[in-house]
Design a protein around this motif. Structure first.
Motif, PDB file in Angstrom:
ATOM      1  N   LEU A   1       0.811  -1.217   0.000  1.00  0.00           N
ATOM      2  CA  LEU A   1       0.000   0.000   0.000  1.00  0.00           C
ATOM      3  C   LEU A   1       0.849   1.274   0.000  1.00  0.00           C
ATOM      4  O   LEU A   1       0.329   2.355   0.254  1.00  0.00           O
ATOM      5  CB  LEU A   1      -0.936   0.018   1.219  1.00  0.00           C
ATOM      6  N   LYS A   2       2.124   1.148  -0.297  1.00  0.00           N
ATOM      7  CA  LYS A   2       3.003   2.317  -0.225  1.00  0.00           C
ATOM      8  C   LYS A   2       2.567   3.413  -1.180  1.00  0.00           C
ATOM      9  O   LYS A   2       2.491   4.592  -0.812  1.00  0.00           O
ATOM     10  CB  LYS A   2       4.444   1.903  -0.513  1.00  0.00           C
ATOM     11  N   ASP A   3       2.268   3.065  -2.446  1.00  0.00           N
ATOM     12  CA  ASP A   3       1.899   4.082  -3.425  1.00  0.00           C
ATOM     13  C   ASP A   3       0.563   4.726  -3.063  1.00  0.00           C
ATOM     14  O   ASP A   3       0.396   5.951  -3.208  1.00  0.00           O
ATOM     15  CB  ASP A   3       1.814   3.468  -4.820  1.00  0.00           C
ATOM     16  N   ILE A   4      -0.397   3.935  -2.581  1.00  0.00           N
ATOM     17  CA  ILE A   4      -1.697   4.481  -2.196  1.00  0.00           C
ATOM     18  C   ILE A   4      -1.546   5.402  -0.992  1.00  0.00           C
ATOM     19  O   ILE A   4      -2.157   6.478  -0.937  1.00  0.00           O
ATOM     20  CB  ILE A   4      -2.690   3.335  -1.900  1.00  0.00           C
ATOM     21  N   LYS A   5      -0.728   5.020  -0.025  1.00  0.00           N
ATOM     22  CA  LYS A   5      -0.505   5.880   1.134  1.00  0.00           C
ATOM     23  C   LYS A   5       0.145   7.198   0.717  1.00  0.00           C
ATOM     24  O   LYS A   5      -0.251   8.278   1.190  1.00  0.00           O
ATOM     25  CB  LYS A   5       0.370   5.173   2.171  1.00  0.00           C
ATOM     26  N   ASN A   6       1.122   7.133  -0.183  1.00  0.00           N
ATOM     27  CA  ASN A   6       1.768   8.351  -0.658  1.00  0.00           C
ATOM     28  C   ASN A   6       0.764   9.269  -1.342  1.00  0.00           C
ATOM     29  O   ASN A   6       0.799  10.500  -1.165  1.00  0.00           O
ATOM     30  CB  ASN A   6       2.909   8.011  -1.618  1.00  0.00           C
ATOM     31  N   PHE A   7      -0.140   8.695  -2.132  1.00  0.00           N
ATOM     32  CA  PHE A   7      -1.181   9.492  -2.801  1.00  0.00           C
ATOM     33  C   PHE A   7      -2.071  10.184  -1.780  1.00  0.00           C
ATOM     34  O   PHE A   7      -2.362  11.379  -1.896  1.00  0.00           O
ATOM     35  CB  PHE A   7      -2.014   8.584  -3.708  1.00  0.00           C
ATOM     36  N   CYS A   8      -2.512   9.446  -0.758  1.00  0.00           N
ATOM     37  CA  CYS A   8      -3.369  10.027   0.278  1.00  0.00           C
ATOM     38  C   CYS A   8      -2.644  11.129   1.045  1.00  0.00           C
ATOM     39  O   CYS A   8      -3.223  12.184   1.344  1.00  0.00           O
ATOM     40  CB  CYS A   8      -3.852   8.943   1.236  1.00  0.00           C
ATOM     41  N   GLU A   9      -1.373  10.920   1.341  1.00  0.00           N
ATOM     42  CA  GLU A   9      -0.603  11.940   2.060  1.00  0.00           C
ATOM     43  C   GLU A   9      -0.421  13.198   1.220  1.00  0.00           C
ATOM     44  O   GLU A   9      -0.471  14.320   1.746  1.00  0.00           O
ATOM     45  CB  GLU A   9       0.750  11.365   2.480  1.00  0.00           C
ATOM     46  N   ARG A  10      -0.217  13.044  -0.077  1.00  0.00           N
ATOM     47  CA  ARG A  10      -0.094  14.221  -0.957  1.00  0.00           C
ATOM     48  C   ARG A  10      -1.386  15.028  -0.971  1.00  0.00           C
ATOM     49  O   ARG A  10      -1.373  16.261  -0.926  1.00  0.00           O
ATOM     50  CB  ARG A  10       0.278  13.790  -2.379  1.00  0.00           C
ATOM     51  N   GLN A  11      -2.519  14.316  -1.025  1.00  0.00           N
ATOM     52  CA  GLN A  11      -3.801  15.019  -1.067  1.00  0.00           C
ATOM     53  C   GLN A  11      -4.107  15.712   0.261  1.00  0.00           C
ATOM     54  O   GLN A  11      -4.716  16.789   0.277  1.00  0.00           O
ATOM     55  CB  GLN A  11      -4.918  14.038  -1.435  1.00  0.00           C
ATOM     56  N   LEU A  12      -3.707  15.125   1.363  1.00  0.00           N
ATOM     57  CA  LEU A  12      -3.867  15.787   2.656  1.00  0.00           C
ATOM     58  C   LEU A  12      -3.038  17.069   2.709  1.00  0.00           C
ATOM     59  O   LEU A  12      -3.496  18.110   3.213  1.00  0.00           O
ATOM     60  CB  LEU A  12      -3.443  14.846   3.785  1.00  0.00           C
ATOM     61  N   LYS A  13      -1.835  17.022   2.191  1.00  0.00           N
ATOM     62  CA  LYS A  13      -0.955  18.197   2.165  1.00  0.00           C
ATOM     63  C   LYS A  13      -1.570  19.308   1.312  1.00  0.00           C
ATOM     64  O   LYS A  13      -1.562  20.492   1.695  1.00  0.00           O
ATOM     65  CB  LYS A  13       0.423  17.803   1.628  1.00  0.00           C
ATOM     66  N   ILE A  14      -2.121  18.940   0.155  1.00  0.00           N
ATOM     67  CA  ILE A  14      -2.775  19.918  -0.716  1.00  0.00           C
ATOM     68  C   ILE A  14      -3.980  20.530  -0.011  1.00  0.00           C
ATOM     69  O   ILE A  14      -4.211  21.748  -0.083  1.00  0.00           O
ATOM     70  CB  ILE A  14      -3.192  19.259  -2.045  1.00  0.00           C
ATOM     71  N   TYR A  15      -4.767  19.716   0.678  1.00  0.00           N
ATOM     72  CA  TYR A  15      -5.933  20.210   1.416  1.00  0.00           C
ATOM     73  C   TYR A  15      -5.504  21.255   2.447  1.00  0.00           C
ATOM     74  O   TYR A  15      -6.076  22.349   2.523  1.00  0.00           O
ATOM     75  CB  TYR A  15      -6.624  19.027   2.099  1.00  0.00           C
ATOM     76  N   LEU A  16      -4.478  20.934   3.230  1.00  0.00           N
ATOM     77  CA  LEU A  16      -4.017  21.867   4.251  1.00  0.00           C
ATOM     78  C   LEU A  16      -3.517  23.170   3.642  1.00  0.00           C
ATOM     79  O   LEU A  16      -3.818  24.264   4.134  1.00  0.00           O
ATOM     80  CB  LEU A  16      -2.906  21.225   5.082  1.00  0.00           C
ATOM     81  N   GLU A  17      -2.756  23.081   2.558  1.00  0.00           N
ATOM     82  CA  GLU A  17      -2.145  24.267   1.964  1.00  0.00           C
ATOM     83  C   GLU A  17      -3.159  25.114   1.202  1.00  0.00           C
ATOM     84  O   GLU A  17      -3.182  26.341   1.341  1.00  0.00           O
ATOM     85  CB  GLU A  17      -1.003  23.855   1.041  1.00  0.00           C
ATOM     86  N   GLU A  18      -4.010  24.480   0.392  1.00  0.00           N
ATOM     87  CA  GLU A  18      -4.896  25.221  -0.495  1.00  0.00           C
ATOM     88  C   GLU A  18      -6.184  25.674   0.189  1.00  0.00           C
ATOM     89  O   GLU A  18      -6.713  26.742  -0.130  1.00  0.00           O
ATOM     90  CB  GLU A  18      -5.234  24.375  -1.733  1.00  0.00           C
ATOM     91  N   ILE A  19      -6.707  24.892   1.110  1.00  0.00           N
ATOM     92  CA  ILE A  19      -7.980  25.222   1.756  1.00  0.00           C
ATOM     93  C   ILE A  19      -7.757  25.938   3.080  1.00  0.00           C
ATOM     94  O   ILE A  19      -8.374  26.964   3.370  1.00  0.00           O
ATOM     95  CB  ILE A  19      -8.835  23.956   1.960  1.00  0.00           C
ATOM     96  N   GLU A  20      -6.868  25.406   3.895  1.00  0.00           N
ATOM     97  CA  GLU A  20      -6.655  25.982   5.222  1.00  0.00           C
ATOM     98  C   GLU A  20      -5.502  26.980   5.257  1.00  0.00           C
ATOM     99  O   GLU A  20      -5.306  27.666   6.265  1.00  0.00           O
ATOM    100  CB  GLU A  20      -6.432  24.870   6.240  1.00  0.00           C
ATOM    101  N   GLY A  21      -4.749  27.069   4.163  1.00  0.00           N
ATOM    102  CA  GLY A  21      -3.640  28.010   4.119  1.00  0.00           C
ATOM    103  C   GLY A  21      -2.528  27.679   5.093  1.00  0.00           C
ATOM    104  O   GLY A  21      -1.776  28.565   5.507  1.00  0.00           O
TER     105      GLY A  21
END
Length: 219
Positions: free
Chosen positions: A70-90
């Motif tokens: 599940l390494k690639d899937i986990k990396n994908f989820c972590e990238r999307q969490l980072k984008i959420y924090l940066e783009e939505i929550e600033g």
């Protein structure tokens, strides 16, 4: 005398953000074998119509860090969490970010459903859809409905203000990320031979948190 009809502007205040993105690829044979057959599942028999869940509540720890399935899937989820924090929550993710804590598999078989619930002790939660039903969806409920308004008018139409929830359509590979306090549920699986399988996870903040001088409004 020329008159102009009044034209209003709707300005949503303080919306609750939900992000839907797609992994953009098919799941591999090894990933599907893991999701469909290799992960031991169980069901709480006290809740007869509820769905099955994995016995292991830390699948990313088990299969991304050790076995690597599940390494690639986990990396994908972590990238999307980072984008959420940066783009939505600033958020400044160089100082603070989120780590995935619990991660588990859901298998909703025919006649089963997932009752309304939320995820305590988590900041953001995610759901990645592995297999879906025809016209599949998840329902997110409006926890704020009626909280600040004790006057109820006769309802003629449903709007974003009076709605008790929102149905979000999903397909295979979709990832939903939303605040963990949002109640959500899944309608019964009315098919005869198709399972809905999804991978869910919770998160918790890590890093440098808080403001020494308190929160200041920046308008």
């Amino acid at each position: 005398m020329n008159t102009k009809s009044a034209k209003g502007e709707l300005i949503p205040l303080f919306a609750t953000p939900l992000v839907k993105t797609n992994i953009g690829r098919d799941f591999t044979k090894d990933e599907l074998q893991l999701f469909l057959t290799d992960i031991p599942m169980w069901k709480d028999e006290k809740l007869r119509a509820s769905n099955h869940q994995s016995k292991d509540r830390y699948l990313f720890d088990t299969f991304a860090e050790v076995a690597k399935e599940l390494k690639d899937i986990k990396n994908f989820c972590e990238r999307q969490l980072k984008i959420y924090l940066e783009e939505i929550e600033g958020a400044d993710t160089d100082l603070a970010t989120l780590r995935i804590t619990q991660s588990w598999l859901n298998n909703t078989k025919p006649s089963e459903h997932h009752p309304s619930h939320l995820h305590p002790n988590s900041y953001l939660s995610g759901v990645l859809y592995i297999t879906c039903l025809p016209n599949d969806s998840i329902i997110l409920q409006n926890r704020m409905q009626g909280m600040f308004n004790n006057i109820i008018f006769p309802i003629k139409k449903i709007t974003s203000w009076n709605s008790l929830g929102m149905k979000v359509n999903v397909t295979e590979g979709d990832l939903l990320i939303f605040p963990s306090w949002v109640p959500h549920r899944v309608l019964p699986n009315e098919t005869k031979d198709t399972n809905r399988i999804s991978l869910s996870f919770n998160t918790f903040p890590i890093g440098e948190m808080g403001e020494y001088a308190g929160m200041q409004l920046k308008l």
